[in-house]
Design a protein around this motif. Structure first.
Motif, PDB file in Angstrom:
ATOM      1  N   UNK A 388      68.070  67.755  18.894  1.00 53.69           N
ATOM      2  CA  UNK A 388      67.380  66.498  19.188  1.00 53.69           C
ATOM      3  C   UNK A 388      66.508  66.070  18.015  1.00 53.69           C
ATOM      4  N   UNK A 389      65.876  67.037  17.347  1.00 50.79           N
ATOM      5  CA  UNK A 389      65.037  66.718  16.183  1.00 50.79           C
ATOM      6  C   UNK A 389      65.848  66.024  15.095  1.00 50.79           C
ATOM      7  N   UNK A 390      67.079  66.475  14.902  1.00 46.67           N
ATOM      8  CA  UNK A 390      67.941  65.871  13.888  1.00 46.67           C
ATOM      9  C   UNK A 390      68.413  64.477  14.284  1.00 46.67           C
ATOM     10  N   UNK A 391      68.275  64.119  15.565  1.00 48.88           N
ATOM     11  CA  UNK A 391      68.572  62.753  15.986  1.00 48.88           C
ATOM     12  C   UNK A 391      67.333  61.859  15.907  1.00 48.88           C
ATOM     13  N   UNK A 392      66.171  62.465  16.077  1.00 47.01           N
ATOM     14  CA  UNK A 392      64.929  61.688  16.029  1.00 47.01           C
ATOM     15  C   UNK A 392      64.605  61.256  14.601  1.00 47.01           C
ATOM     16  N   UNK A 393      64.865  62.117  13.630  1.00 47.37           N
ATOM     17  CA  UNK A 393      64.537  61.791  12.238  1.00 47.37           C
ATOM     18  C   UNK A 393      65.167  60.479  11.771  1.00 47.37           C
ATOM     19  N   UNK A 394      66.482  60.266  11.969  1.00 49.11           N
ATOM     20  CA  UNK A 394      67.049  58.977  11.540  1.00 49.11           C
ATOM     21  C   UNK A 394      66.517  57.787  12.332  1.00 49.11           C
ATOM     22  N   UNK A 395      66.108  58.023  13.573  1.00 52.05           N
ATOM     23  CA  UNK A 395      65.506  56.949  14.363  1.00 52.05           C
ATOM     24  C   UNK A 395      64.196  56.500  13.715  1.00 52.05           C
ATOM     25  N   UNK A 396      63.351  57.470  13.357  1.00 57.38           N
ATOM     26  CA  UNK A 396      62.072  57.144  12.719  1.00 57.38           C
ATOM     27  C   UNK A 396      62.287  56.418  11.395  1.00 57.38           C
ATOM     28  N   UNK A 397      63.242  56.902  10.617  1.00 52.90           N
ATOM     29  CA  UNK A 397      63.506  56.283   9.314  1.00 52.90           C
ATOM     30  C   UNK A 397      64.033  54.866   9.463  1.00 52.90           C
ATOM     31  N   UNK A 398      64.944  54.662  10.415  1.00 48.54           N
ATOM     32  CA  UNK A 398      65.564  53.344  10.584  1.00 48.54           C
ATOM     33  C   UNK A 398      64.564  52.308  11.096  1.00 48.54           C
ATOM     34  N   UNK A 399      63.793  52.680  12.116  1.00 49.07           N
ATOM     35  CA  UNK A 399      62.891  51.705  12.741  1.00 49.07           C
ATOM     36  C   UNK A 399      61.700  51.398  11.839  1.00 49.07           C
ATOM     37  N   UNK A 400      61.256  52.380  11.035  1.00 54.23           N
ATOM     38  CA  UNK A 400      60.089  52.156  10.186  1.00 54.23           C
ATOM     39  C   UNK A 400      60.467  51.827   8.751  1.00 54.23           C
ATOM     40  N   UNK A 401      61.704  51.504   8.526  1.00 54.98           N
ATOM     41  CA  UNK A 401      62.153  51.157   7.182  1.00 54.98           C
ATOM     42  C   UNK A 401      61.494  49.857   6.715  1.00 54.98           C
ATOM     43  N   UNK A 402      61.260  49.762   5.419  1.00 52.48           N
ATOM     44  CA  UNK A 402      60.702  48.532   4.855  1.00 52.48           C
ATOM     45  C   UNK A 402      61.679  47.372   4.989  1.00 52.48           C
ATOM     46  N   UNK A 403      62.977  47.701   5.016  1.00 51.69           N
ATOM     47  CA  UNK A 403      64.014  46.672   5.208  1.00 51.69           C
ATOM     48  C   UNK A 403      64.918  47.107   6.358  1.00 51.69           C
ATOM     49  N   UNK A 404      64.436  47.004   7.584  1.00 53.53           N
ATOM     50  CA  UNK A 404      65.191  47.505   8.738  1.00 53.53           C
ATOM     51  C   UNK A 404      66.509  46.774   8.951  1.00 53.53           C
ATOM     52  N   UNK A 405      67.510  47.531   9.343  1.00 51.78           N
ATOM     53  CA  UNK A 405      68.826  46.991   9.683  1.00 51.78           C
ATOM     54  C   UNK A 405      68.999  47.100  11.197  1.00 51.78           C
ATOM     55  N   UNK A 406      68.981  45.989  11.924  1.00 51.17           N
ATOM     56  CA  UNK A 406      69.047  46.046  13.396  1.00 51.17           C
ATOM     57  C   UNK A 406      70.265  46.821  13.916  1.00 51.17           C
ATOM     58  N   UNK A 407      71.388  46.687  13.248  1.00 50.48           N
ATOM     59  CA  UNK A 407      72.584  47.395  13.706  1.00 50.48           C
ATOM     60  C   UNK A 407      72.396  48.909  13.595  1.00 50.48           C
ATOM     61  N   UNK A 408      71.834  49.347  12.470  1.00 51.00           N
ATOM     62  CA  UNK A 408      71.574  50.778  12.291  1.00 51.00           C
ATOM     63  C   UNK A 408      70.550  51.273  13.294  1.00 51.00           C
TER      64      UNK A 408
END
Length: 423
Positions: A388-408
């Protein structure tokens, strides 16, 4: 850094000083306090499950109480003074943790904010009192400035230390060497003739990352590069060392200003002051260059590797989603799974609405809840925790990205939500 070099006060003021003499004992106990600030805050926050915000509220209240007692005293008392430093160390650490873990503020921004705050405190203090020497602490306003500066230096030292680990990926052992080397350079320059007040405050800030790195090195597991003593054991050992040192100083009065030599120490020449200032500037540039170079090398953030679960799946095959769901269902509290699922669903809904700031704030709640429960969950089932931790990490990176991609964002959130719903 002796009292005579820090300031030249009339003897009647020296007898009323609210701070200790700056001897080797001062620096030993200061490092002990900063180590406790790191390890004890982690223990209360994670091991006891009090959680970050509640821990911060508790220690802000404790800080107010011990500070009120300290300010009411008419002269330096080792027990009251060093108790205040210990509590300030924990509270300063929590201030940085609140910005980083709760609000999701990047460490470089936290470092800049606390640097600016410290500059403001020093500026107002100097304009009002015409000195930043800690041995001028003979009035309530000066003491208030002093303790505010101490609190900010602890927060700044925490942010700078964590940012260094983020940039370099150094483990807890090697990370001790940089602040230790910088303190050694500052000490040598002070002996050569650097401004004693400037040298003092630089060293004071640097002892924070040094103490924190020592705490991590002792407390983290061998798989994480530490000695495996744990945060509780580390805190107890260092608290005992602080108590023993304070008891010795209380009896011997080795750090009481009026018990030191009154022999005048000649001030360094202006040429030496300018030379040491130039060397300090060169060291600062070299340190920044070193951090920039190490950051350019492939590495994993040492902060990301911290925690009881780091390396816990070594030697075992990773779980499939269905296996992780079954393991989580069997070993994780249902209330935790429900909380994680609710936050993930809320974040996904905000992303779909296009409310990116709110989504970023909500996903930080997920990070905080996950980190707060990490010790218990990883101990209950390390493999499921890792999945689960390995799934949470990309979630945090994607949502808090400086240039978020809604699809990602939607893809990684749905992936995590699928796992949590199955659990």
């Amino acid at each position: 850094m002796s009292t005579q070099q820090m300031t030249s006060l009339p003897s009647v003021q020296a007898r009323l000083s609210k701070v200790p003499e700056i001897t080797i004992w001062f620096w030993v106990i200061k490092i002990l306090c900063t180590t406790v600030g790191e390890s004890f805050a982690d223990y209360i926050n994670t091991a006891l499950g009090v959680r970050l915000v509640a821990t911060a509220i508790i220690f802000i209240a404790v800080t107010a109480v011990v500070l009120a007692v300290q300010i009411r005293l008419r002269r330096y008392r080792p027990v009251a003074y060093w108790l205040t430093v210990v509590v300030m160390s924990i509270t300063g650490t929590l201030c940085t943790d609140l910005l980083t873990d709760q609000a999701g503020v990047p460490l470089w921004i936290s470092s800049a904010v606390f640097s600016a705050a410290l500059a403001v405190v020093f500026t107002i203090w100097f304009v009002r009192e015409r000195t930043l020497s800690i041995h001028s602490i003979v009035t309530v306003p000066r003491e208030a400035f002093y303790w505010l500066a101490v609190l900010v230096t602890f927060a700044l030292g925490t942010a700078l230390g964590d940012w260094t680990l983020e940039l370099t990926g150094w483990g807890p052992g090697p990370s001790i060497l940089l602040p230790l080397a910088l303190i050694g350079i500052v000490t040598a320059l002070w002996r050569f003739g650097a401004n004693p007040v400037l040298a003092f405050w630089i060293a004071y800030i640097l002892t924070r990352p040094l103490g924190a790195n020592i705490g991590d090195w002792l407390g983290l597991t061998p798989a994480e590069g530490g000695l495996g003593m744990g945060t509780f054991t580390t805190s107890i050992i260092f608290l005992a060392a602080i108590l023993a040192t304070v008891a010795y100083l209380t009896i011997s009065k080795a750090d009481v200003v009026e018990h030191t030599s009154n022999k005048a120490v000649p001030a360094a020449s202006p040429a030496r002051r300018r030379t040491t200032l130039g060397i300090l500037s060169a060291v600062a540039v070299a340190t920044i260059a070193l951090l920039g170079y190490t950051n350019s090398l492939p590495h994993e953030s040492a902060l990301a590797a911290e925690g009881p679960a780091a390396g816990c799946t070594a030697g075992s095959a990773p779980l499939t989603r269905s296996e992780a769901q079954a393991a989580a269902q069997a070993h994780f509290p249902a209330s935790n799974i429900t909380e994680f699922r609710t936050i993930t669903s809320d974040t996904l809904a905000l992303v779909k609405k296009g409310n990116q700031p709110a989504a970023a704030a909500r996903v930080t709640d997920l990070e905080t809840a996950w980190d707060d429960n990490q010790p218990a969950l990883s101990a209950a089932d390390c493999a499921a925790w890792t999945f689960i931790d390995q799934q949470i990490d990309p979630v945090l990176s994607a949502v808090r990205s400086d240039t978020p991609n809604p699809a990602t964002e939607r893809a990684v959130l749905n992936d995590l939500l699928k796992t949590l719903e199955g659990a």
